[in-house]
Design an enzyme around this catalytic site. Sequence first.
Site, mmCIF file in Angstrom:
data_model
loop_
_atom_site.group_PDB
_atom_site.id
_atom_site.type_symbol
_atom_site.label_atom_id
_atom_site.label_comp_id
_atom_site.label_asym_id
_atom_site.label_seq_id
_atom_site.Cartn_x
_atom_site.Cartn_y
_atom_site.Cartn_z
ATOM 1 N N HIS A 118 18.978 15.893 -13.100
ATOM 2 C CA HIS A 118 18.418 15.735 -11.753
ATOM 3 C C HIS A 118 19.232 16.495 -10.705
ATOM 4 O O HIS A 118 19.224 16.136 -9.526
ATOM 5 C CB HIS A 118 18.277 14.250 -11.369
ATOM 6 C CG HIS A 118 17.398 13.475 -12.307
ATOM 7 N ND1 HIS A 118 17.228 12.112 -12.242
ATOM 8 C CD2 HIS A 118 16.631 13.884 -13.349
ATOM 9 C CE1 HIS A 118 16.404 11.708 -13.196
ATOM 10 N NE2 HIS A 118 16.036 12.774 -13.885
ATOM 11 N N GLU A 155 6.600 12.839 -15.610
ATOM 12 C CA GLU A 155 7.391 11.684 -16.055
ATOM 13 C C GLU A 155 8.367 11.244 -14.974
ATOM 14 O O GLU A 155 8.572 10.057 -14.743
ATOM 15 C CB GLU A 155 8.162 12.043 -17.339
ATOM 16 C CG GLU A 155 8.895 10.866 -17.985
ATOM 17 C CD GLU A 155 10.363 10.734 -17.569
ATOM 18 O OE1 GLU A 155 11.028 9.794 -18.032
ATOM 19 O OE2 GLU A 155 10.843 11.555 -16.763
ATOM 20 N N GLU A 156 8.985 12.229 -14.317
ATOM 21 C CA GLU A 156 10.077 11.927 -13.384
ATOM 22 C C GLU A 156 9.609 11.203 -12.130
ATOM 23 O O GLU A 156 10.423 10.657 -11.395
ATOM 24 C CB GLU A 156 10.792 13.229 -12.979
ATOM 25 C CG GLU A 156 11.430 13.995 -14.141
ATOM 26 C CD GLU A 156 12.726 13.359 -14.635
ATOM 27 O OE1 GLU A 156 13.017 12.215 -14.237
ATOM 28 O OE2 GLU A 156 13.430 14.015 -15.418
ATOM 29 N N ASP A 190 17.073 17.693 -19.424
ATOM 30 C CA ASP A 190 16.062 16.701 -19.033
ATOM 31 C C ASP A 190 14.822 17.398 -18.499
ATOM 32 O O ASP A 190 14.722 17.658 -17.316
ATOM 33 C CB ASP A 190 16.679 15.781 -17.977
ATOM 34 C CG ASP A 190 15.769 14.631 -17.596
ATOM 35 O OD1 ASP A 190 14.783 14.388 -18.306
ATOM 36 O OD2 ASP A 190 16.045 13.980 -16.576
HETATM 37 ZN ZN LIG Z 1 13.791 12.817 -18.787
#
Ligand SMILES: [Zn+2]
Length: 444
Positions: free
Chosen positions: A408, A300-301, A266
């Site tokens: 994450h 984005e996060e 991610d």
């Molecule tokens: Zn992502």
Amino acid sequence: MRAIGRFRRGVRRARPVPRREAPFLEIAVSRFAPQLLLSLAASVAAPAIASGPAAAGDDPLKPVYVVAAERTHRAALADAGTRLRTLAGRDGEALAISRVPAGRLPELVRHVHEKEKRCGGFFAFDSREQAEAFVRDDLSALAVSAQAVEYTVDNQATVTPWLGQVREADIRATIRSLSGNWTTRHAATASGRAASDWIRDSWKRLAANRADVSVEQVACGNCGQQPSVVLTVRGNELPDEVAVLGAHMDSIASGGSSASAPGADDDASGVATLTEVLRVALGSGWKPRRTVKFMAYAAEEIGLRGSNAIAVDHRNRGVNVVGVLQLDMTNYRTAGAADLRLISDNSNAGLQGLVRQLYSRYLGGGTLAEYRCGYGCSDHASWTSAGYPAAMLFEGGTATGGYSPHIHTRNDTLANMGNSAANSVPFAKLGLAFLGELGKTSGM
Ligand SMILES: [Zn+2]
């Protein structure tokens, strides 16, 4: 004119938009071309692209204005944020605008990931006015059904020779660099900036010797230190029609912006897959009919900030974006899972159809499943909200419908994906098919 007619048919199929939120629509839809309609919608919104240096963005007390599902607000922000307004969302799901101290945003990210079992989940702004303008100007209802152009699959001459050139080792090397060069790629950090520079430089190397290819960094007002990276291949015959392929460059983990966040899946995997698509396509000397843009989005996060700034800027300038493909997490898959999943909500029906067609024409054999990811789950939602047709591909994940359990956290590493990028290979092939069939080939 054909495109406009099709767009209008799409508009009539769209759900009615409450007059309170978009009073211009009933008039505009019947009279104007899509670009003008989009410009009208955006003309009251503040410009989102910053011209000066990016803001520091790491003050924990600085208020952030968040647009999220109301149920997300209730569960995650009840004692951390102040709800300013509740309103009806497009799918009948209530949305809320909240004011949240920047230092409490990680709780929101963690809640969406751990409790709602999904990614992203909100848009973030610097002012209440910007958040209000965002929901007022939201064109998702148009974007999910609009048909910008007719999607066709007739460019096998270009696409088929590309597919065998995808190299797992190249995707793996890019994931290894992005996840290993820095502790984090968080947008508020210097290493988040360094990651942007690294992507710019590696894309520039792939574009060397091509006068029709440019690479730039695009700052945004609330993206911290991190600019997005945009590579443009100018179309030879239809330069004003634009296809976009994107992924996000930033990473995040609990514990603040300096916490260890390798973000290998991610979304180093998405950026690495895009980079491989670029390597193969540009290496073949391909020149497109339409303009194509590759985007590595910032921030984005922390609320889809880089992509939203870019999508709103395209809308404000009336750019005719005919299709957007987002790749967010392409590399985690356990036995029994599908090879890829196509997001079914907040994305364009016609473009989903194209992706399915491309999959059966060019890949086949495996399985392309569906996945619902909820409100604002990744950067395609920024394009959808700005009125453009967008789709997103997502990793196969687990046989029970889950995804990587490591995202994450400090454990989102290449080692925890078997030190292989094999699961990303079909995404690169599908990305090449999307590129060749939406961008087409000059002279064909
Ligand atoms: Zn992502």
